[in-house]
Design a protein around this motif. Structure first.
Motif, PDB file in Angstrom:
ATOM      1  N   TYR A 481     -12.458  64.780  94.417  1.00  0.00           N
ATOM      2  CA  TYR A 481     -12.509  65.662  93.238  1.00  0.00           C
ATOM      3  C   TYR A 481     -11.271  65.442  92.363  1.00  0.00           C
ATOM      4  N   LYS A 502      -8.165  74.842  91.954  1.00  0.00           N
ATOM      5  CA  LYS A 502      -9.086  74.590  93.065  1.00  0.00           C
ATOM      6  C   LYS A 502      -8.545  75.185  94.356  1.00  0.00           C
ATOM      7  N   ASN A 553     -23.170  67.120  91.956  1.00  0.00           N
ATOM      8  CA  ASN A 553     -21.921  67.438  91.289  1.00  0.00           C
ATOM      9  C   ASN A 553     -22.037  67.486  89.779  1.00  0.00           C
TER      10      ASN A 553
END
Length: 605
Positions: A481, A502, A553
């Motif tokens: 990510y 995150k 995603n």
């Protein structure tokens, strides 16, 4: 002493002459005086010696006079030509003024009253071609801009040697340009929905812009990702990239340069999709005191290892290699907009980078840590080479260096504060150098005394990945990510903000997986230096140019485009075959895909 005496004599003489001239022409009208001045300016001097003060006065007078006649326009053109080292003369009909050099000339077609009908540029052995830009400048009487553009044209033909040598060097330059155009026309997969961006980042030799109106060929080889994202989301236009001009320069030693095309028509390609070149033969080449040049605009801060790599590619020494080497961040500071910030590199430097939503990050660069030979470099202005096959791999090296520079420069700002000033920051980071084009960003976790590290590995401009190390936590999906975010924007502050958000949104628990526990234990008991060899790099999942999105995603799936030819210039004919190409990996990276056209991704805001 003698020069001072002569200067004083001239001053005294001018003081005595000026009153006499004033009294002599006191009764004359202004128009008569103007006509007399023009006759004096048009009169040819038999004495070749030039009095500098008088020459400067004549130049100022010429510039002040209103160009409203044929004679005045010719006089102005002759003055500009003389300043640029050109020869000027009128045609027998006195309707065309020629400005000539060894390898080109300019025709200015005049009309009564000094108006300009047309301006044509003719290169050696070619027919004159109209130049709209030159014509517009003269019609608007922007003589200073015309002079500057003429100077650019003269500089592009700054070829060493006698006339016959200049002609040969010019010929080999034209064959090189034709071969570079052929390379740019080769079929390849289109990875980005924006052709301009795809050419710059993924084209074999970038975005080639053929020379026009006497200007040299340009190659756009890199573009800042964040500029592209912001440009696409706000105005629909792509910001300009880094450019290299293709030209020639003098050399102390002679080099064998092509006197014909080295690529067949149609081109034959190798397994990498690059053309096969014919070896340079004695009949198809010439030994000349020159090399081809990639003239970088603007100059590029480059590591010594990359300079040595380019030298091995071309077997020609890069002139800047002899200059004093400095730490790369220091070079970047000197060449960035921070020049007016009076930042010194004698101690640790801290930057405060502002982000949207009133978020502020602190980035510290330790001068002692960056004072390492592997991270020292110099400013490169020109790159000499001798073969068209050198260009693709040279541009890949420039792209690689540009990617590293963009990442480091993203941590700079004009907001500089003293370390330990106690200012509130949302995130405090220290940027440190690692080995093999890898750098690390150490930061403190929110509401914790623990530190975490992000390793950024720049294998080349198309392979950039991250590895996040935090206490009691291992998640390679998070690495992926973070890598995707970094590749999209090539900005460390934006990537760090995404990591911060995150991590804050996750409930971090020690992993119960034995393999993860073992990995974490190994991380905490050994020095933190990731394995950055090619086999162990964690590749980022790069979005591509398709319109369809992956359900997992939300990123687009693989591309379905294919481009057969790019650019509008015609490829050169009369080429030859059989040779060894300089292979350069051509894997494309889908950084600026169709998904950004609807707006910037949320994690980048």
């Amino acid at each position: 002493m003698e020069s001072e005496r002569n200067r004083g004599h001239l001053i005294m003489k001018s003081k005595t002459l000026t009153p006499a001239l004033k009294s002599k022409y006191a009764d004359k009208s202004w128009n008569e005086t103007i006509q007399l001045v023009r006759r004096c300016m048009d009169k040819k001097r038999s004495d070749s010696r030039v009095c500098e003060p008088i020459a400067k006065c004549l130049q100022k007078i010429n510039e002040a006079l209103n160009v409203s006649s044929l004679t005045a326009m010719v006089s102005r053109l002759e003055m500009i030509a003389k300043q640029k080292g050109l020869v000027s003369h009128l045609s027998p009909t006195e309707t065309v003024c020629y400005l000539t050099a060894d390898l080109f000339y300019i025709e200015v077609v005049l009309m009564p009253g000094g108006k300009v009908e047309d301006v044509r540029v003719a290169h050696h052995g070619e027919s004159p071609v109209s130049s709209p830009s030159f014509l517009q400048l003269l019609r608007m009487k922007k003589f200073q801009e015309f002079s500057m553009k003429l100077e650019d044209l003269v500089c592009s033909y700054n070829i060493p040697g006698e006339s016959d040598v200049k002609i040969k060097i010019y010929t080999t330059l034209r064959h090189l340009e034709n071969d570079l155009l052929k390379i740019s026309h080769l079929p390849r997969s289109l990875r980005e929905s924006d052709l301009h961006v795809d050419l710059i980042l993924n084209g074999r030799i970038g975005n080639v812009q053929p020379g026009q109106e006497g200007m040299p060929m340009k190659i756009e080889y890199y573009i800042i990702p964040l500029n592209v994202l912001m440009g696409l989301s706000s105005t629909g236009e792509v910001a300009g990239g880094q450019v290299a001009i293709v030209t020639v320069g003098s050399s102390d030693t002679s080099h064998r340069l092509q006197m014909e095309s080295l690529i067949s028509s149609p081109p034959q390609v190798d397994c990498h999709g690059f053309p096969l070149f014919q070896p340079l033969s004695e009949s198809g080449s010439a030994l000349l005191p020159a090399t081809f040049l990639l003239k970088l605009q603007a100059p590029l801060p480059m590591l010594a290892s990359f300079i040595e790599k380019m030298r091995k590619i071309t077997d020609v020494v890069v002139p800047e290699q002899k200059l004093q080497m400095e730490p790369l961040p220091q070079l970047l500071m000197k060449t960035s907009t921070l020049q007016n910030a009076k930042i010194t590199w004698t101690e640790d430097v801290q930057f405060v980078v502002p982000l949207p939503a009133s978020e502020y990050h602190s980035y510290v660069f330790s001068a002692a840590e960056w004072d390492h030979e592997s991270w020292k470099g110099t400013l490169i202005h020109t790159i000499p080479f001798t073969h068209p096959g050198h260009v693709p791999i040279l541009l890949d090296t420039l792209r690689h260096q540009s990617a590293i520079n963009v990442l480091l420069a993203s941590c700079f700002s004009n907001h500089k504060h003293h370390i330990g000033a106690g200012l509130p920051y949302d995130l405090k980071c220290e940027v440190l150098p690692e080995l093999d084009h890898c750098l690390s960003v150490t930061f403190s976790l929110e509401d914790s005394d623990n530190l975490a590290v992000v390793f950024v590995m720049v294998v080349d401009s198309r392979q950039v990945s991250c590895r996040l190390l935090m206490p009691d936590f291992v998640d390679h999906k998070l690495d992926d990510y973070v890598s995707r975010i970094l590749v999209r924007c090539m900005s460390i502050p934006i990537t760090m903000r995404a990591i911060r958000r995150k991590v804050a949104s996750m409930k971090v628990h020690p992993s119960t997986d034995p393999s993860c526990a073992h990995a974490m234990e190994s991380t905490l008991t050994t020095p933190v230096h990731p394995d950055i060899s090619g086999s162990n790099i964690m590749p980022a999942l790069y979005p591509s140019a398709s319109h369809e999105a992956d359900g997992k995603n939300g990123l687009p799936s693989s591309a379905g485009y294919y481009v057969m030819s790019v650019g509008s210039a015609q490829a050169a004919n009369n080429a030859n075959t059989d040779a060894v190409a300089y292979p350069s990996p051509c894997a494309s990276l889908g950084v600026y895909s169709h998904w950004v056209s609807g707006g910037v991704p949320a994690e980048l805001l």
